[in-house]
Design an enzyme around this catalytic site. Structure first.
Site: not given
Length: 366
Positions: A101, A199, A251
């Site tokens: 920006y 995780e 996982d």
């Protein structure tokens, strides 16, 4: 002879000014301004078997002002260098999103970035050619929210001075939030036996609620999914400076194995910083495909994208070991994947009372 810069910020500003001076010298010599970079394609990423991390190969490409497109890129680089040098001089900082920006206010419309991916890539380019990290440019990503919880006392440098923090006694249940630049942290004292990178937030909360950090003298690092650079950097520092084993708990799916891979071996995107961020000695604790079978965990079927990712990992140098070949082939055979929280099917205490102690004992960590 000019004195050596005293701080990383001084060195960063000096290197940025050197880059700008190179453009000036090229103009002065009658040359077309240019900047040479490693070719940033997957085909130019190599797995260094000596250091066990991803690095760039020998191929390079040149950003040159001999085309309109190339001239625009160098113009944007010049404006960004000027902005970063001024930011360092004023001891300010900004986010990658803000840089995108901020470019809208630059007087040359051709210097405006078309999107944030373009400004992000330019910062990475400047890291490579200057051999300075974006953290030393005082550039930071949006907050990652990754945290530490465990028996570690550290000293943090802040704008209000130094403060000493114990990552159990002086923090709430959320833990100590890892700063953008972990190299500003000094490790004071610890009772850590090993580092456990986790995780998901749900599993991190389960371990803390069950007192796993207290019982096993473990520092729990919440990766918050794909780990941010700051998370990987502090993990490497904990291993190198405190000589702590690092294990990764994710996982049981191919995408989570890649999270482990980024902690241990680095990622293609940040190959220029692998030796700064990666911890090749890190080991994977689970969820393993074998755990899905042994504990009869609740599962989801593998999607086509999962199967393709697993097959790709069989050809990935990071996973070319007997262990990973066996586990990935087993997962393809059973056609299932499981989340960490699937262990709760055996009770809320199963992960801390049985699963992790058993696995970590097998691995010789505890």
């Amino acid at each position: 002879m000019a004195p050596e810069p005293n701080t990383s910020e001084e060195r960063a500003r000096e290197r940025l000014i050197d880059l700008a001076a190179e453009f000036y010298d090229q103009f002065d010599a009658g040359e077309i301004p240019h900047m040479t970079l490693p070719t940033r394609t997957k085909s130019n990423i190599e797995y260094d078997e000596n250091s066990n991390v991803w690095v760039y190969g020998d191929r390079t490409s040149t950003r040159s002002a001999n085309s309109v497109r190339g001239a625009r890129k160098l113009l944007k680089a010049a404006y960004t260098i000027e902005f970063l040098a001024r930011q360092l001089e004023e001891d300010r900082s900004s986010t990658l999103r803000e840089l995108y920006y901020i470019s809208e206010s630059w007087d040359a419309e051709e210097a405006h970035f078309s999107d944030q991916d373009e400004s992000n890539q330019l910062i990475e380019d400047l890291e490579i050619v200057s051999e300075v990290t974006r953290e030393d440019f005082h550039m930071r990503p949006e907050e990652s929210g990754a945290t530490l919880m465990g028996p570690l006392e550290l000293r943090e440098q802040t704008r209000r001075g130094e403060r000493d923090i114990h990552c159990q006694l002086d923090v709430g249940e959320g833990g100590y939030q890892i700063p953008n630049n972990p190299d500003t942290i000094e490790f004071l004292d610890h009772d850590i036996d090993f580092v456990l990178c986790v995780e998901t937030g749900g599993m991190r909360d389960r371990l803390v609620e069950n007192g796993f950090d207290d019982e096993y003298n473990v520092l729990i690092v919440h990766l918050k999914g794909q780990p941010a650079r700051a998370t990987r950097r502090i993990t490497k520092r904990l291993h190198n400076e405190l000589d702590l084993p690092v294990v990764v708990f994710t996982d049981g799916d191919p995408w989570s194995y890649r999270i482990f891979g980024s902690v241990a071996y680095g990622s293609i995107k940040s190959a220029h910083l692998s030796e700064h961020l990666a911890t090749p000695e890190a080991r994977f604790v689970g969820i393993q495909p074998q755990d899905i079978v042994d504990y009869d965990l609740p599962t989801d079927p593998l999607a086509d994208s999962d199967i393709n990712a697993l097959q790709s990992e069989l050809e990935d140098p990071r996973f070319m070991s007997d262990y990973w070949t066996e586990q990935i082939e087993l997962q393809l055979d059973i056609g299932k994947k499981a989340e960490q929280q699937a262990l709760a099917s055996r009770g809320l205490d199963f992960v801390t009372d049985e699963y992790l102690p058993t696995r970590l004992d097998e691995m010789g960590v505890i």
